[in-house]
Design an enzyme around this catalytic site. Structure first.
Site, PDB file in Angstrom:
ATOM      1  N   HIS A 173      -6.346  -0.971  -6.937  1.00 16.13           N
ATOM      2  CA  HIS A 173      -5.671  -2.174  -6.420  1.00 16.13           C
ATOM      3  C   HIS A 173      -5.122  -1.954  -5.010  1.00 16.13           C
ATOM      4  O   HIS A 173      -5.068  -0.847  -4.516  1.00 16.13           O
ATOM      5  CB  HIS A 173      -4.604  -2.687  -7.387  1.00 16.13           C
ATOM      6  CG  HIS A 173      -3.432  -1.779  -7.608  1.00 16.13           C
ATOM      7  ND1 HIS A 173      -2.273  -2.214  -8.219  1.00 16.13           N
ATOM      8  CD2 HIS A 173      -3.233  -0.468  -7.325  1.00 16.13           C
ATOM      9  CE1 HIS A 173      -1.428  -1.208  -8.282  1.00 16.13           C
ATOM     10  NE2 HIS A 173      -1.970  -0.149  -7.768  1.00 16.13           N
ATOM     11  N   GLU A 174      -4.781  -3.052  -4.360  1.00 13.16           N
ATOM     12  CA  GLU A 174      -4.327  -3.031  -2.948  1.00 13.16           C
ATOM     13  C   GLU A 174      -5.363  -2.415  -2.023  1.00 13.16           C
ATOM     14  O   GLU A 174      -5.022  -1.686  -1.086  1.00 13.16           O
ATOM     15  CB  GLU A 174      -2.999  -2.286  -2.811  1.00 13.16           C
ATOM     16  CG  GLU A 174      -1.841  -2.884  -3.559  1.00 13.16           C
ATOM     17  CD  GLU A 174      -1.583  -4.332  -3.200  1.00 13.16           C
ATOM     18  OE1 GLU A 174      -1.928  -4.748  -2.087  1.00 13.16           O
ATOM     19  OE2 GLU A 174      -1.062  -5.045  -4.060  1.00 13.16           O
ATOM     20  N   GLY A 175      -6.619  -2.677  -2.305  1.00  7.60           N
ATOM     21  CA  GLY A 175      -7.695  -2.111  -1.478  1.00  7.60           C
ATOM     22  C   GLY A 175      -8.201  -0.839  -2.111  1.00  7.60           C
ATOM     23  O   GLY A 175      -7.486   0.152  -2.169  1.00  7.60           O
ATOM     24  N   GLN A 192     -10.197   1.595   1.822  1.00  2.00           N
ATOM     25  CA  GLN A 192      -9.277   2.398   2.642  1.00  2.00           C
ATOM     26  C   GLN A 192     -10.064   3.299   3.603  1.00  2.00           C
ATOM     27  O   GLN A 192      -9.659   3.512   4.740  1.00  2.00           O
ATOM     28  CB  GLN A 192      -8.375   3.272   1.755  1.00  2.00           C
ATOM     29  CG  GLN A 192      -7.522   2.501   0.751  1.00  2.00           C
ATOM     30  CD  GLN A 192      -6.558   1.530   1.386  1.00  2.00           C
ATOM     31  OE1 GLN A 192      -6.041   1.769   2.470  1.00  2.00           O
ATOM     32  NE2 GLN A 192      -6.328   0.407   0.714  1.00  2.00           N
ATOM     33  N   ARG A 203       0.833  -1.213   0.000  1.00  2.00           N
ATOM     34  CA  ARG A 203       0.000   0.000   0.000  1.00  2.00           C
ATOM     35  C   ARG A 203       0.862   1.256   0.000  1.00  2.00           C
ATOM     36  O   ARG A 203       0.548   2.231  -0.682  1.00  2.00           O
ATOM     37  CB  ARG A 203      -0.964  -0.026   1.196  1.00  2.00           C
ATOM     38  CG  ARG A 203      -2.120  -0.974   0.944  1.00  2.00           C
ATOM     39  CD  ARG A 203      -3.065  -1.169   2.127  1.00  2.00           C
ATOM     40  NE  ARG A 203      -4.150  -2.058   1.683  1.00  2.00           N
ATOM     41  CZ  ARG A 203      -5.155  -2.479   2.446  1.00  2.00           C
ATOM     42  NH1 ARG A 203      -5.231  -2.100   3.725  1.00  2.00           N
ATOM     43  NH2 ARG A 203      -6.091  -3.271   1.948  1.00  2.00           N
TER      44      ARG A 203
END
Lengths: 600, 600
Positions: free
Chosen positions: A441-443, A448, A298
């Site tokens: 991506h990555e949440g 978030q 992240r």
């Protein structure tokens, strides 16, 4: 392209004026380092990024990976680039000298890596994923796993991935279906499908080590039943040589809007019933382990978003200086020469916004990297714990804020180039397309915002939040000694006071069980919280700039004045501009919550 | 793709409930029309758009025009589509019956055309440009020019372009260098280079009629020395047959981020000294003439931006209804079924924002089309003049507001689809890429903001502005009769009161000669003015929805409730959200104005 590779003066400002990187050399682990060794590493990174990464940035966009005979085929320029990266040792930048690493602080490792992200985000993804996967095995793997999988990754012979997402579940990891059955010999047999696996196949390394989330037969439901497995593309013999191909099939490639040089893959595990995997650590703890890699990723995503924004800013700045067009509103004489477009106030606005976004985010990105160092090497335990808690709180901001606002910067860069910016003959449209992935991506952004408001604020009884508020207060107190900074400090103080009230109210609602209501406008909260953080970082930069104007090199005066003007822009336009969102949050506005599906 | 082609219920709401299209049938020119003939035309447009335009929208993105042997080559699907469009007579939708047209109001013509823009913005550009060029000759051309060039355009055999931009001048038309020398026979010889000419070459028609801005030898400097010429790709013999190729060369094609199906060309006029052109109207009046086409094109650009935003909204709405993922924050039991993502409040927010942007802009776009009708066919001269003045004022908003906010809608549509939205396997990323052109062409956002604040507000002694304020006041008065609308009306009243003060202050500054200062934050002004206009249009829609809930079909109740909720979102989140910009404008903030080039 070289003019879009980070501004060296600003990098030095961050490292040596704002974040005091040299103080790190007074810690035992970095005692062999100095500003000179730091700068040497940065110089090497810049050189390799320029020579090997930048030249094929557009080429890999135009010739995305192909699926041929079950494998992903890349353009030939990618391998020499990652080879040069590995040859220079950047994948081991933080590892100890004794393990063949550079033993650099995380701050310097991130700053070096930023050059590769700026030059070619797609190619830089392969080593980034590998570094994360290697660190995961390093932290949680068995000695045998380290010997078998980590060692070749350190040697640069194996690459890695993280395999989480499944077609039917997306962000909802609780619902993954990939199964792992014990094979009786200590290994497992996996069966399931994963999608959007970056770097899931490529010809850049001897082997690919997939870090895979799957469920054991006795797994409890939900996220508490997820385990972590190592699943190599090729099995490895006991002597370390490559064995037969594992039952991991490349089912296909996704064709993306941007970031095209990185393979985004659909992987089938165990189609033939023979996909061998190795459990990492204890059963059912896979998600907690994976969060180490995800949190690093992240921050990496945030840094990538920043570097794309930064590259667009520098390119459009250069363009605006060189492109003559039109005249100022009060000087319309057609016989006069056209002025460079940077003289038009609206172009200045678009450049100043970009500067405020990318340099504000860049400061936060490196500040977070510095926190990683403090977390691991600060001299006393309290400092280490504090750094970890603050980093946990800031991670959703480091990931999401640049993904939103440095993307916005890319949109402005296109606008400054006008019609040219819209063509693929110029690089700025690709920066936008590449950067558009980062809020996903990555949440996702939504994930978030829930992580921040629903989890991170209350973590450790709010210790991270208290620290942050204390740091902002301290910054404001130092700024209060500078009369010139009053118009910058006051908006931040006002904003943070209101944010604090809103935060207490929302946390109160959460504790009272009004969960859906309290989280309904989490996206607004993410923005106002992020603006508080970036506003604070801009006030810190402004403080340093004030010192620089007083005590620094007179040749840098314009640089410092630019910092002060960007800080002024951010604090008076952007931070004060959060008033409407704060009002909506304070009122617990339910417009979105009450919208009904049938009404659309 | 058919599910992204306009919502028929909303189209009917606009035409028959908000804008009273049927009232137009009481005017002499439209007396042969009825709601039935209107709906028949709309139905035909929908059918042709679905059958011929939508199917190759992605194909033409993937296979952009090629430059081969000096000509642009398109995919074969484009010609049957424009042929079907012409065959059905949509290029003559507004022309009189006696000229072979449909004699439709502009409102209906725009509404029909919206279907083609929604289905395939790139292919729809060819007829759109042709319609504008034909109208230009129709209005300002000589009888001979009408016979020679317009007639074949009406017959659908010739297409048209507008050729303004030059490489060194971009938006600064005052600096164009293309020259036109009298040839002695009444014609001219042109010499110069134009770029970004949409539809500048293609194999879709027998001939291409370029409407070219150029300067005569005796031209005064600046915009007052620009003349308008007809420059055909092929010369035309006196009997109307095609003559030899004119000296207009396709120098190359631009490769765009999106909107790829429309050729964007570099054209060289007179490389061989023999480019024949024909002066339209009087010398040196070309820019004034061209503004007719540009103003039509600006409304067309606004409508295109709306339709792309609308298509993304409908696609992401459908996706959100069908895609199950995760659970609500207060119901995390992993054994429960996943919910459709439309149930997540943050997804509702992204859909509601899109709805507010695209339906608000759609209403304004059609309202403007209705003004064109009033300008030409209202029963008394005052109404006609009023409509023209209001339309002049609104044109920069109709062009720029959708270009900014319906583009934002496209960004949100991608986000709702998550990783899938980022892939080219789904259409939403193309909608974004296509739409990103709209804040650039036909006058950039910056140009529109200067046009509004520096020119349009004061045009005709501010008559357009007074009308607009009167219309908003009238709307608020009608809304005051509905208690339920008070929370929607009050934000608009407050906003408009403050906007009025700001406007007077800025106009005062302009009259006092503080030109650069007054125009410095024109981008902010464009936004707050645009939000006032769209806020007003949402209050009008809300009023109609209130009536619909009381008197309409009970089966439409959810539709009307959705309108009220979107109006609530727009007025309370977006219009009230303009407070910071209004404050900056009121304070004559000089942060951007005072930024110095050397400080970047």
């Amino acid at each position: 392209m070289s003019e879009t590779l980070l501004c060296p003066r600003n990098l030095a400002f961050e490292l040596y004026e704002v974040l005091d990187a040299e103080a790190l050399t007074r810690r035992a682990r970095f005692a062999d380092h100095s500003r000179e060794t730091f700068d040497a590493a940065l110089g090497t990174a810049r050189q390799i990024a320029q020579k090997y990464f930048a030249p094929h940035n557009r080429t890999s966009d135009e010739h995305e990976p192909l699926y041929q005979n079950g494998e992903a085929v890349l353009i030939p320029e990618v391998k020499p680039a990652v080879d040069a990266f590995i040859e220079a040792g950047f994948h081991n930048a933080q590892r100890s000298f004794e393990d063949g690493g550079m033993q650099l602080p995380n701050l310097l490792s991130r700053a070096c890596f930023a050059h590769f992200q700026s030059a070619n985000i797609a190619t830089s993804s392969y080593p980034m994923l590998t570094m994360g996967a290697a660190h995961l095995i390093e932290t949680f793997g068995s000695d045998d796993q380290k010997q078998r999988f980590l060692q070749p990754m350190i040697e640069g012979r194996y690459f890695g991935t993280m395999a989480l997402t499944e077609p039917h579940a997306g962000s909802s990891l609780s619902d993954i279906r990939t199964r792992a059955e014990p094979a009786g010999d200590g290994s497992y047999r996996l069966k399931g499908n994963k999608i959007f696996i970056s770097g899931g196949d490529h010809p850049l390394s001897e082997n690919i080590v997939h870090m895979v989330l799957a469920k054991l037969p006795d797994a409890p439901p939900g996220v508490k039943g997820i385990s972590l497995f190592i699943v190599p593309k090729f099995l490895i013999n006991d002597d370390g040589s490559l064995g037969p191909r594992n039952d991991v099939l490349l089912a296909g490639l996704f064709h993306k809007m941007g970031w095209r040089g990185t393979t985004s893959t659909a992987l089938n595990f165990g189609d033939n019933g023979n996909c061998v995997g190795y459990l990492v650590g204890e059963p059912h703890k896979g998600l907690a382990y994976m969060f180490q890699m995800m949190n690093e990723a992240r921050i990496g995503v945030g840094m990538g978003a920043i570097m794309l924004g930064y590259a667009g800013y520098l390119y459009s700045l250069n363009y605006a200086r060189e492109r003559p067009q039109g005249r100022l509103p009060d000087g319309k004489d057609p016989a006069s020469a056209q002025v460079p477009i940077i003289e038009h106030t609206d172009v200045k606005r678009m450049l100043l916004m970009q500067k405020a976004y990318v340099e504000g985010a860049f400061d936060l990105g490196l500040y977070s990297a510095r926190l990683v160092d403090d977390q691991h090497t600060a001299t006393n335990e309290e400092e280490r714990r504090n750094a970890g808690e603050l980093l946990d709180l800031l991670t959703p901001i480091v990931k999401s804020w640049p993904s939103e606002f440095c993307l916005k910067a890319n949109e402005l860069a296109i606008q400054i180039l006008g019609g040219h910016g819209y063509t693929r003959e110029y690089p700025v449209e690709q920066f936008y397309r590449d950067n558009r992935l980062n809020p996903i991506h990555e949440g996702t952004h939504g994930i978030q915002s829930l992580d921040l408001l629903g989890r991170k604020l209350m973590q450790n009884n709010g210790a991270g939040l208290q620290q942050l508020l204390g740091l902002i207060q301290d910054c404001c107190q130092r700024a209060a000694a500078h009369e010139a900074l009053a118009p910058l400090r006051q908006p931040l103080e006002q904003h943070v006071a209101q944010l604090t009230r809103v935060t207490q109210a929302l946390l109160g609602d959460l504790m009272a069980g009004k969960i859906n209501q309290a989280l309904a406008n989490s996206a607004l909260y993410l923005k106002v919280f992020g603006h508080a953080v970036i506003g604070w970082r801009w006030l810190e930069q402004a403080l340093r700039a004030e010192h620089g104007l007083t005590d620094g090199n007179p040749a840098d005066a314009d640089f410092y004045r630019g910092k002060l003007q960007a800080a002024r822009y951010f604090l008076t336009w952007e931070v004060l501009g959060c008033q409407p969102e704060l009002t909506l949050l304070e009122a617990r506005d339910d417009t979105c919550l009450n919208m009904q599906e049938g009404w659309f």
